[in-house]
Design a protein around this motif. Structure first.
Motif, short mmCIF file in Angstrom:
data_model
loop_
_atom_site.label_atom_id
_atom_site.label_comp_id
_atom_site.label_asym_id
_atom_site.label_seq_id
_atom_site.Cartn_x
_atom_site.Cartn_y
_atom_site.Cartn_z
N UNK A 1 43.78 43.42 41.04
CA UNK A 1 43.16 43.46 39.71
C UNK A 1 44.16 44.01 38.71
N UNK A 2 44.02 43.59 37.46
CA UNK A 2 45.01 44.01 36.46
C UNK A 2 44.39 44.04 35.08
N UNK A 3 45.03 44.82 34.22
CA UNK A 3 44.77 44.77 32.78
C UNK A 3 46.14 44.69 32.12
N UNK A 4 46.26 43.88 31.06
CA UNK A 4 47.55 43.70 30.40
C UNK A 4 47.57 44.41 29.06
N UNK A 5 48.75 44.85 28.66
CA UNK A 5 48.96 45.37 27.31
C UNK A 5 49.39 44.20 26.44
N UNK B 1 43.61 51.40 28.51
CA UNK B 1 44.00 50.54 29.63
C UNK B 1 43.50 51.08 30.95
N UNK B 2 43.61 52.40 31.16
CA UNK B 2 43.13 52.99 32.41
C UNK B 2 41.62 52.88 32.53
N UNK B 3 40.91 53.12 31.42
CA UNK B 3 39.45 53.02 31.44
C UNK B 3 38.99 51.60 31.75
N UNK C 1 36.92 47.64 35.68
CA UNK C 1 37.13 46.37 36.39
C UNK C 1 37.06 46.59 37.90
N UNK C 2 37.73 47.64 38.38
CA UNK C 2 37.69 47.97 39.80
C UNK C 2 36.27 48.30 40.25
#
Length: 344
Positions: free
Chosen positions: A149-153, A307-309, A314-315
């Motif tokens: 899983x990922x989140x992008x800046x 981003x961490x939140x 998502x996790x």
């Protein structure tokens, strides 16, 4: 087990809530009001409660860690004020929830890909924050293939299905920066840009050129760098030695702008009466140097926090949309002034 070690039941008793609600709050799960979450975190801190990561990992089949892999020269990371502030924001979310940050700084993209594969195969992290997006970024498809899983800046420009993004609009602020210099009478304006293969660097350069196009009297010049202070100094020297040097320079980060001030002064130029300098990021040191740095302000800590939140949500199984941060803004200080020859 140490009988004196506080438990979730102890936290629930002090906070006056159920053990289930404590578990939800400490794991960053939805369904907890801000007031209850604050009370629970305060109770956990008062009791000195800390999670047993091994027990949580076994019971929940999670690592309770997120990854951040940065493919840059370590010396460039040392120069850049963005990442320490960004990581501070990340930890502001992770630490109270018993989560860890797994940080890897690698010198090239080959080792970066290998690091992502290792993190996934060893189940070291539950997800990653993807920074420094590149044109046609192959990491988007890679993370999908290996199940991370990922989140992008920022939003990637690839056709692959992209994960949620945390975005920030800096176009208007860059336009304001150019207008500020033009209003001061500047026509010879340069941009010391980051590497064109990075999406955010290319976007800043495009915003600069687009803004300059609104002022036909202005003459833009662009020099590409690797974002380091040393390369910013090199670019400044290159611009100063041109047959028609600029009277104002817009840098793609504060580290290069501060290096540019040093280069200009060693060359015998006064900043800002002979050369106006404008940075990007609003680093703390830029506020205290002389002259104080005019810059485009972004909230690096807010980037990290959000981003961490988003990644933890998502996790946790939530469906998460892109998040837009407050737009960047121009902060005028004393490193910019009237163009040489203009009335004070």
């Amino acid at each position: 087990m140490d009988a004196s070690r506080p438990t979730i039941a102890d936290v629930a008793r002090v906070a006056g809530v159920s053990k289930g609600l404590v578990s939800f709050a400490l794991n960053g799960r939805p369904g907890v009001s801000p007031e209850s979450r604050t009370r629970i975190l305060a109770a956990a801190d008062e009791l000195g409660w800390s999670p047993s990561i091994r027990a949580r990992s076994l019971s929940a089949d999670q690592s309770f860690a997120v990854g951040l892999v940065i493919a840059r020269d370590p010396e460039i990371i040392a120069d850049d004020s963005f990442f320490p502030s960004f990581i501070s924001g990340v930890e502001q979310v992770l630490a109270p929830r018993g989560q860890s940050l797994v940080l890897s700084v690698v010198p090239d993209e080959h080792l970066e890909e290998a690091t992502y594969r290792r993190l996934a195969s060893e189940r070291r992290v539950d997800g990653v924050i993807l920074t420094d997006l590149r044109s046609n970024d192959s990491r988007i498809a890679l993370l999908g293939d290996i199940g991370l899983r990922a989140v992008t800046l920022g939003r990637p420009d690839t056709d692959a299905t992209a994960p949620p993004a945390v975005t920030l609009d800096d176009d208007l602020a860059i336009h304001d920066a150019v207008r500020h210099l033009v209003d001061l009478g500047h026509t010879r304006i340069a941009h010391v840009a980051g590497p064109d293969r990075m999406v955010h660097a290319a976007k800043r350069k495009a915003s600069f050129l687009h803004a300059m196009a609104d002022f036909p009297q202005a003459q833009p010049v662009v020099v590409e760098t690797n974002f380091s202070a040393a390369d910013g100094a090199r670019a400044t020297s290159q611009l100063m030695s041109a047959s028609a040097p600029p009277a104002a320079i817009v840098y793609a980060n504060d580290a290069m702008a501060i290096a540019g001030i040093g280069v200009a002064r060693r060359a015998g130029l006064d900043v800002p009466s002979q050369l106006s300098i404008l940075g990007f990021d609003d680093s703390a040191i830029g506020r205290y140097i002389e002259p104080a740095l005019t810059t485009v302000a972004t909230d690096a800590r807010g980037w990290g926090f959000t981003a961490a939140d988003v990644l933890l949500r998502l996790v946790g199984g939530e469906s998460v949309n892109d998040v837009e941060l407050q737009p960047a803004r121009l902060v005028v200080r004393s490193s910019t002034a009237k163009a040489p020859g203009e009335p004070a």
